[in-house]
Design an enzyme around this catalytic site. Structure first.
Site, PDB file in Angstrom:
ATOM      1  N   THR A 218      20.696  19.328  13.787  1.00 12.20           N
ATOM      2  CA  THR A 218      21.583  18.239  13.358  1.00 12.20           C
ATOM      3  C   THR A 218      22.363  18.664  12.118  1.00 12.20           C
ATOM      4  O   THR A 218      22.418  19.851  11.801  1.00 12.20           O
ATOM      5  CB  THR A 218      20.778  16.931  13.142  1.00 12.20           C
ATOM      6  OG1 THR A 218      21.679  15.839  12.955  1.00 12.20           O
ATOM      7  CG2 THR A 218      19.853  17.018  11.945  1.00 12.20           C
ATOM      8  N   ASN A 219      23.001  17.726  11.436  1.00 11.15           N
ATOM      9  CA  ASN A 219      23.793  18.061  10.256  1.00 11.15           C
ATOM     10  C   ASN A 219      23.546  17.030   9.163  1.00 11.15           C
ATOM     11  O   ASN A 219      22.753  16.109   9.335  1.00 11.15           O
ATOM     12  CB  ASN A 219      25.278  18.158  10.630  1.00 11.15           C
ATOM     13  CG  ASN A 219      25.763  16.876  11.267  1.00 11.15           C
ATOM     14  OD1 ASN A 219      25.702  15.808  10.656  1.00 11.15           O
ATOM     15  ND2 ASN A 219      26.228  16.957  12.505  1.00 11.15           N
ATOM     16  N   ARG A 220      24.229  17.164   8.047  1.00  8.58           N
ATOM     17  CA  ARG A 220      23.933  16.346   6.874  1.00  8.58           C
ATOM     18  C   ARG A 220      24.552  14.950   6.883  1.00  8.58           C
ATOM     19  O   ARG A 220      24.416  14.206   5.936  1.00  8.58           O
ATOM     20  CB  ARG A 220      24.423  17.058   5.608  1.00  8.58           C
ATOM     21  CG  ARG A 220      23.606  18.254   5.236  1.00  8.58           C
ATOM     22  CD  ARG A 220      24.096  18.803   3.903  1.00  8.58           C
ATOM     23  NE  ARG A 220      23.368  20.008   3.568  1.00  8.58           N
ATOM     24  CZ  ARG A 220      22.162  20.007   3.011  1.00  8.58           C
ATOM     25  NH1 ARG A 220      21.572  18.879   2.721  1.00  8.58           N
ATOM     26  NH2 ARG A 220      21.570  21.149   2.748  1.00  8.58           N
ATOM     27  N   SER A 221      25.268  14.610   7.930  1.00  7.32           N
ATOM     28  CA  SER A 221      25.931  13.306   7.928  1.00  7.32           C
ATOM     29  C   SER A 221      24.906  12.175   7.886  1.00  7.32           C
ATOM     30  O   SER A 221      23.935  12.168   8.639  1.00  7.32           O
ATOM     31  CB  SER A 221      26.785  13.167   9.188  1.00  7.32           C
ATOM     32  OG  SER A 221      27.192  11.833   9.336  1.00  7.32           O
TER      33      SER A 221
END
Ligand code: C5P
Length: 414
Positions: A218-221
């Protein structure tokens, strides 16, 4: 909830009718939070309410006189009139919270024997009611029929919650927490806003691309900007569908949430709702790649030092697929994309706007500590399809959202 002023609420005059339920003490918090948000709160207490909390408590948190008797003059913007007329005329909204069975019966049948009941008759402002009582009482036919009468006249019911009562019993009838009540107030006040009658689809959060049953990429959003956009759109009167890959955020009142995990699921959900959307705002951070295969079983740690090689393949670009179908559908009329860049922000953003066929592109520089992922503030530049470029000052994500929603409303109004 932070106490930053909210455009929709700032300067509004709200009448808070407090009746004799033990939940009165929670209405103090509601009065306090509304005041902090810039609302002028005038409290009317019934006699029974004063058995639980004193008028002085409400006076202290609102900084305004509290009204308890219909035999006094003054109130609202018409100080020389009798209280109920002054209060009723100047109100933007009346919320009765908590509303007892007794007060609901009075309102349903037009009784006018105390200041709250008479003010409710005299006002033309929207009325919200938040019932709070024991489960069996709430379920009683008398209460339900009174609620039906009131709703039939356009009064908005804030559904009580299920849970444990002060009596120890469990059921439906609990008074909601302050954020939900404020959400309901925003929803009612926003109803006639610039996006009235418009359907907005908004995506939020970082997608999760599974590797095996327990792991994902996933990512930091955080999804905060997307949720702020959903709230701002609801404040402007839109019907909002939030397609969310975010975790742990509470959806704004009245917003329909469709939870999704992966980019593929998000794409399918967006495409399903494309034809019904007047505007689409893709605030989600969609993963560009996903694992080529998803293991059915948890991937084992092998003995020795062998590295694990992951093969990634490209995810579909949701905005490109929307663009393609938009040629025939002519919907959504307005499409907004986001760009998170760490270099050459404007050049990359302009290229993206053109390639993805966007009406607006919101660009943020993710190298700045006070903007972009996870923080509560953002600093963005908004590009439009005519070559325009608008840089906003550092502001809360709520304010950035309000501004983007204004731009969307302008485009939909053209
Ligand atoms: O190309 P890039 O990922 O930088 O573009 C960002 C914009 O495109 C965002 O609005 C994002 O939600 C959207 N996007 C998309 N599908 C992808 C990746 C991003 O619609 N696969």
């Amino acid at each position: 909830m932070d106490s930053e002023r909210i455009t929709l609420l700032d300067g509004k005059r709200i009448l808070l009718g407090v009746t004799g339920s033990i939940a009165c003490y929670k209405a103090v918090d509601l009065a306090s939070k509304l005041t902090q948000l810039g609302v002028q709160v005038d409290v009317i207490m019934t006699e029974a309410a004063q058995q639980f909390v004193t008028p002085l408590t409400f006076q202290a948190v609102t900084g305004r006189p509290v009204y308890t008797s219909m035999w006094t003059s003054g109130g609202g913007s018409l100080p020389t009139h009798v209280a109920h007329v002054g209060l009723a005329e100047s109100a933007d909204l009346l919320i009765v919270a908590p509303a007892t069975a007794n007060t609901l019966a009075k309102l349903a049948h037009g009784l006018a024997d105390d200041l709250l009941a008479i003010t409710a008759l005299a006002t033309t402002a929207p009325i919200l009611i938040s019932p709070a009582m024991d489960g069996h009482m709430y379920a009683s036919l008398a209460v339900q029929e009174n609620l039906a009468i009131l709703q039939g006249r356009g009064v908005t019911l804030i559904e009580p919650e299920t849970g444990r009562f002060a009596s120890g019993l469990v059921g439906v009838g609990r008074f909601p927490e302050t954020p939900k009540l404020i959400g309901a107030i925003r929803h009612r006040l926003g109803r006639s806003g610039a996006l009235k009658g418009k359907n907005l689809v908004i995506t939020a959060g970082g997608t999760r691309e599974p590797l095996d049953p327990v792991r994902f990429i996933t990512n930091r959003s955080s999804g905060k900007q997307g949720y702020a956009l959903a709230q701002a759109a609801a404040d402007a009167g839109a019907e909002v569908m939030l397609i969310s890959a975010a975790r742990g955020l509470t959806a704004p009142y009245g917003v329909q949430v469709i939870p999704v995990e992966s980019a593929y699921q998000m794409q399918q959900t967006v495409l399903t709702h494309q034809a019904g959307a007047d505007a689409l705002i893709m605030a989600a951070a969609v993963a560009d790649f996903r694992p080529r295969t998803i293991s059915d079983q948890k991937i084992k740690k092998t003995s020795g030092n062998d590295p694990l090689t992951l093969h990634l393949e490209k995810n579909p670009d949701i905005l490109l697929s929307v663009k393609e179908r938009r040629r025939d559908l002519h919907r959504p009329r307005v499409v907004v994309g986001f760009a998170a860049e760490s270099e050459d922000l404007i050049a990359h953003a302009r290229e993206k706007l053109e390639r993805k066929g966007l009406d607006l592109l919101v660009a943020n520089d993710i190298t700045a500590k006070d903007a972009g992922f996870d923080v509560d503030t953002n600093r963005v530049v908004i590009l439009d399809a005519r070559g325009g470029q608008e840089a906003l000052e550092l502001a809360s994500k709520a304010h950035v959202a309000e501004h983007i929603i204004q731009r969307v409303a302008q485009l939909l109004g053209q």
